[in-house]
Design an enzyme around this catalytic site. Sequence first.
Site, PDB file in Angstrom:
ATOM      1  N   LYS A 185       0.874  -1.158  -0.062  1.00  0.00           N
ATOM      2  CA  LYS A 185       0.112  -0.157   0.077  1.00  0.00           C
ATOM      3  C   LYS A 185       0.873   1.229  -0.013  1.00  0.00           C
ATOM      4  O   LYS A 185       1.417   1.693   0.891  1.00  0.00           O
ATOM      5  CB  LYS A 185      -1.038   0.146   1.215  1.00  0.00           C
ATOM      6  CG  LYS A 185      -2.055   1.173   1.014  1.00  0.00           C
ATOM      7  CD  LYS A 185      -2.639   1.696   2.172  1.00  0.00           C
ATOM      8  CE  LYS A 185      -1.678   2.634   2.755  1.00  0.00           C
ATOM      9  NZ  LYS A 185      -1.639   4.161   2.013  1.00  0.00           N
ATOM     10  N   GLU A 261       9.719   1.413  10.707  1.00  0.00           N
ATOM     11  CA  GLU A 261      10.780   2.466  10.352  1.00  0.00           C
ATOM     12  C   GLU A 261      10.385   3.687  10.496  1.00  0.00           C
ATOM     13  O   GLU A 261       9.479   4.076   9.648  1.00  0.00           O
ATOM     14  CB  GLU A 261      11.492   2.086   8.893  1.00  0.00           C
ATOM     15  CG  GLU A 261      11.928   0.695   8.741  1.00  0.00           C
ATOM     16  CD  GLU A 261      13.392   0.658   9.468  1.00  0.00           C
ATOM     17  OE1 GLU A 261      13.670   1.520   9.937  1.00  0.00           O
ATOM     18  OE2 GLU A 261      13.904  -0.393   9.310  1.00  0.00           O
ATOM     19  N   CYS A 295      13.784  10.700   6.638  1.00  0.00           N
ATOM     20  CA  CYS A 295      13.648  10.274   7.873  1.00  0.00           C
ATOM     21  C   CYS A 295      14.801  10.489   8.859  1.00  0.00           C
ATOM     22  O   CYS A 295      14.984  10.802   9.820  1.00  0.00           O
ATOM     23  CB  CYS A 295      13.244   8.829   8.068  1.00  0.00           C
ATOM     24  SG  CYS A 295      14.120   7.838   6.927  1.00  0.00           S
ATOM     25  N   GLU A 396      10.403  16.298  14.803  1.00  0.00           N
ATOM     26  CA  GLU A 396      10.568  16.011  13.222  1.00  0.00           C
ATOM     27  C   GLU A 396       9.807  16.853  12.484  1.00  0.00           C
ATOM     28  O   GLU A 396       8.559  16.915  12.487  1.00  0.00           O
ATOM     29  CB  GLU A 396      10.277  14.495  12.789  1.00  0.00           C
ATOM     30  CG  GLU A 396      10.752  14.311  11.501  1.00  0.00           C
ATOM     31  CD  GLU A 396      10.236  12.904  10.819  1.00  0.00           C
ATOM     32  OE1 GLU A 396       9.244  12.305  11.487  1.00  0.00           O
ATOM     33  OE2 GLU A 396      11.275  12.196  10.476  1.00  0.00           O
TER      34      GLU A 396
HETATM   35  P1  NAD Z   1       2.589   8.511   7.520  1.00  0.00           P
HETATM   36  O1  NAD Z   1       2.541   7.605   8.871  1.00  0.00           O
HETATM   37  O2  NAD Z   1       1.574   9.462   7.656  1.00  0.00           O
HETATM   38  O3  NAD Z   1       1.920   7.436   6.543  1.00  0.00           O
HETATM   39  C1  NAD Z   1       2.836   6.362   5.841  1.00  0.00           C
HETATM   40  C2  NAD Z   1       1.958   5.440   5.263  1.00  0.00           C
HETATM   41  O4  NAD Z   1       1.039   4.997   6.434  1.00  0.00           O
HETATM   42  C3  NAD Z   1       1.127   5.913   4.050  1.00  0.00           C
HETATM   43  O5  NAD Z   1       1.018   4.782   3.307  1.00  0.00           O
HETATM   44  C4  NAD Z   1      -0.190   6.332   4.838  1.00  0.00           C
HETATM   45  O6  NAD Z   1      -1.323   6.092   3.928  1.00  0.00           O
HETATM   46  C5  NAD Z   1      -0.354   4.824   5.718  1.00  0.00           C
HETATM   47  N1  NAD Z   1      -1.242   5.338   6.875  1.00  0.00           N
HETATM   48  C6  NAD Z   1      -1.781   6.565   7.336  1.00  0.00           C
HETATM   49  N2  NAD Z   1      -2.437   6.374   8.647  1.00  0.00           N
HETATM   50  C7  NAD Z   1      -2.469   4.829   8.618  1.00  0.00           C
HETATM   51  C8  NAD Z   1      -3.463   3.974   9.330  1.00  0.00           C
HETATM   52  N3  NAD Z   1      -4.097   4.609  10.328  1.00  0.00           N
HETATM   53  N4  NAD Z   1      -3.318   2.765   9.370  1.00  0.00           N
HETATM   54  C9  NAD Z   1      -2.355   2.024   8.274  1.00  0.00           C
HETATM   55  N5  NAD Z   1      -1.763   2.866   7.550  1.00  0.00           N
HETATM   56  C10 NAD Z   1      -1.929   4.442   7.583  1.00  0.00           C
HETATM   57  O7  NAD Z   1       3.846   9.040   7.209  1.00  0.00           O
HETATM   58  P2  NAD Z   1       4.170   9.948   6.006  1.00  0.00           P
HETATM   59  O8  NAD Z   1       3.644  11.293   6.215  1.00  0.00           O
HETATM   60  O9  NAD Z   1       3.831   9.173   4.726  1.00  0.00           O
HETATM   61  O10 NAD Z   1       5.775   9.798   5.883  1.00  0.00           O
HETATM   62  C11 NAD Z   1       6.434  10.565   6.840  1.00  0.00           C
HETATM   63  C12 NAD Z   1       7.009   9.542   7.934  1.00  0.00           C
HETATM   64  O11 NAD Z   1       7.567   8.602   7.431  1.00  0.00           O
HETATM   65  C13 NAD Z   1       7.903  10.546   8.666  1.00  0.00           C
HETATM   66  O12 NAD Z   1       7.775  10.559  10.127  1.00  0.00           O
HETATM   67  C14 NAD Z   1       9.222   9.892   8.257  1.00  0.00           C
HETATM   68  O13 NAD Z   1      10.330  10.341   9.480  1.00  0.00           O
HETATM   69  C15 NAD Z   1       8.964   8.637   8.334  1.00  0.00           C
HETATM   70  N6  NAD Z   1       9.895   7.948   7.250  1.00  0.00           N
HETATM   71  C16 NAD Z   1      10.838   6.994   8.031  1.00  0.00           C
HETATM   72  C17 NAD Z   1      11.667   6.092   7.333  1.00  0.00           C
HETATM   73  C18 NAD Z   1      12.570   5.386   7.843  1.00  0.00           C
HETATM   74  O14 NAD Z   1      13.113   4.371   6.974  1.00  0.00           O
HETATM   75  N7  NAD Z   1      12.759   5.191   9.051  1.00  0.00           N
HETATM   76  C19 NAD Z   1      11.801   6.511   6.065  1.00  0.00           C
HETATM   77  C20 NAD Z   1      10.820   7.583   5.405  1.00  0.00           C
HETATM   78  C21 NAD Z   1       9.953   7.896   6.077  1.00  0.00           C
END
Ligand code: NAD
Length: 496
Positions: A185, A261, A295, A396
């Site tokens: 997804k 992650e 991230c 962040e």
């Molecule tokens: P997010 O948590 O909003 O979304 C990530 C994914 O989760 C998306 O596909 C989203 O649709 C899905 N999602 C959202 N709500 C959900 C729920 N209730 N149940 C299941 N899935 C759900 O994060 P984002 O805004 O897309 O990405 C930014 C974040 O990701 C930042 O905090 C960043 O640090 C982190 N990130 C971490 C890494 C790593 O490897 N550690 C890499 C990239 C990004």
Amino acid sequence: MTDARSLSPQLPTLKLVINGQFMEPLEGGVLPVTNPATGEKLCDAPSATAGDVDRAVQAARAAFESGPWGRMGARERGRLLRRFSELVFQRREELALLESLNNGKTFREALRGDVDSGASALSYFADQAGRILGEVLPVEGPFLTCCLKEPVGVVGAIVPWNYPTAIACWKLGPALAAGCTVVLKPSELTPLTALKLGALALEAGIPPGVLNVVPGYGDPAGEALARHPDVDKVSFTGSVRTARRLLQGSAASNLKKLTLELGGKSPQIILPDADFARAVEACFWGIFSNKGEICNAGSRVLVHERAYDAFVARLAERARHMRVGDPLEPSTEMGAQVSARQLEMVLGYIESGRAQGAKVLAGGERDTEGAKARGCFVKPTVFGEVLPEMRIAQEEIFGPVLSCLRFTDESQALEIANGTPYGLAASIWTEDVAKAHAMARKVRSGVVWINCFNEFDDAAPFGGYKESGWGRDLSHHALEGYLQYKAVWTKLPASP
Ligand code: NAD
């Protein structure tokens, strides 16, 4: 590198990929996909709901239990995975163009940091598939006892929008190498390359149902995956807030395994004997590459008080001259934030920094010069005189905003470095490598770079301590996360 302005975008088939078929979503939902650099709409992608996720999970379950994938030898799986990686690499410009248009990152970053990283990870895990070894255990008694390593089953891969291709592949590589099947997804903001990956996996000969792709919103599509009783594991990259929801979903369903992650607030520690020229450049790219939407972005620079003024002045000067603009223009160094919402969030943090008394040394506002007024651009921002308790030093931001802090000695540097809930990455800059190693052991993060930053390799694990997550992407450690262990005891006949 090809000039991206000479390429024409080729959209994927705008349908869900389920069981090897391209399908309309049951409820006919769409995700409007826009270009954040221009505000123009690119297309409508399909938006999955719970019924679609259920269809995809059933397809993945059937492919795992009774399809050819489950019966296939590991080396043959590896061969198909290698073909998949080759196709991603062959189509790298097509994928990178889509990602640059959809995400706002420069074409160069999309090509090298996103697509090539993804293709490389698929290739690395293609090699690993045939190297998954069991063990013969030294138990007491007349037994031959083996430990078999078996795939965990159906994996839900939930990925974010900042590196849509790379992070998807970082999960697909080990999951498929281990023999799992996957429902991917992507983020609702960046669904296009994931749909392409689904089609390329089929073209590579990976059997139907092994990789299903269901773009959709976090709720309902992500929630449905997280709560589905037939999903054995969720491998997630995203925010801490969503990770907490996934934990609830796992607890409320089948206690599915989780790899998380999450975010970061990575410190770069500059000791007074550091090579300043290299460190300034690394701090600059550490925060401003991929427009700060990384991230592990080096979003805090901690500088020894003897070096602070000169170092921070050079960094701010470099930021003031950064070339921000059209992501497809080869000379552009920084593109657009991914969405208007993200832009607002970043600007809100800049305001909070000002309000709490930090000093803007570069940027500090939206960039609306010329055509940029239509897009989501922020000037590269450097804050000086930041204190550890300020929001811009704790939370962040996920944007091009750098917080510079002072320290007086190494123990204070470590205290500040470790003083957030995150623990993803850190760096230490000094010519004294023994000191750097001693400090590295005291930093609570999953990665420490010494005299470098943002170095990645498929063979090195990536992931966090503390609230930055559980488990690892990349390396053989990631592969272990998609395997489970079975002890098989055979009682041997008594010896004559
Ligand atoms: P997010 O948590 O909003 O979304 C990530 C994914 O989760 C998306 O596909 C989203 O649709 C899905 N999602 C959202 N709500 C959900 C729920 N209730 N149940 C299941 N899935 C759900 O994060 P984002 O805004 O897309 O990405 C930014 C974040 O990701 C930042 O905090 C960043 O640090 C982190 N990130 C971490 C890494 C790593 O490897 N550690 C890499 C990239 C990004």
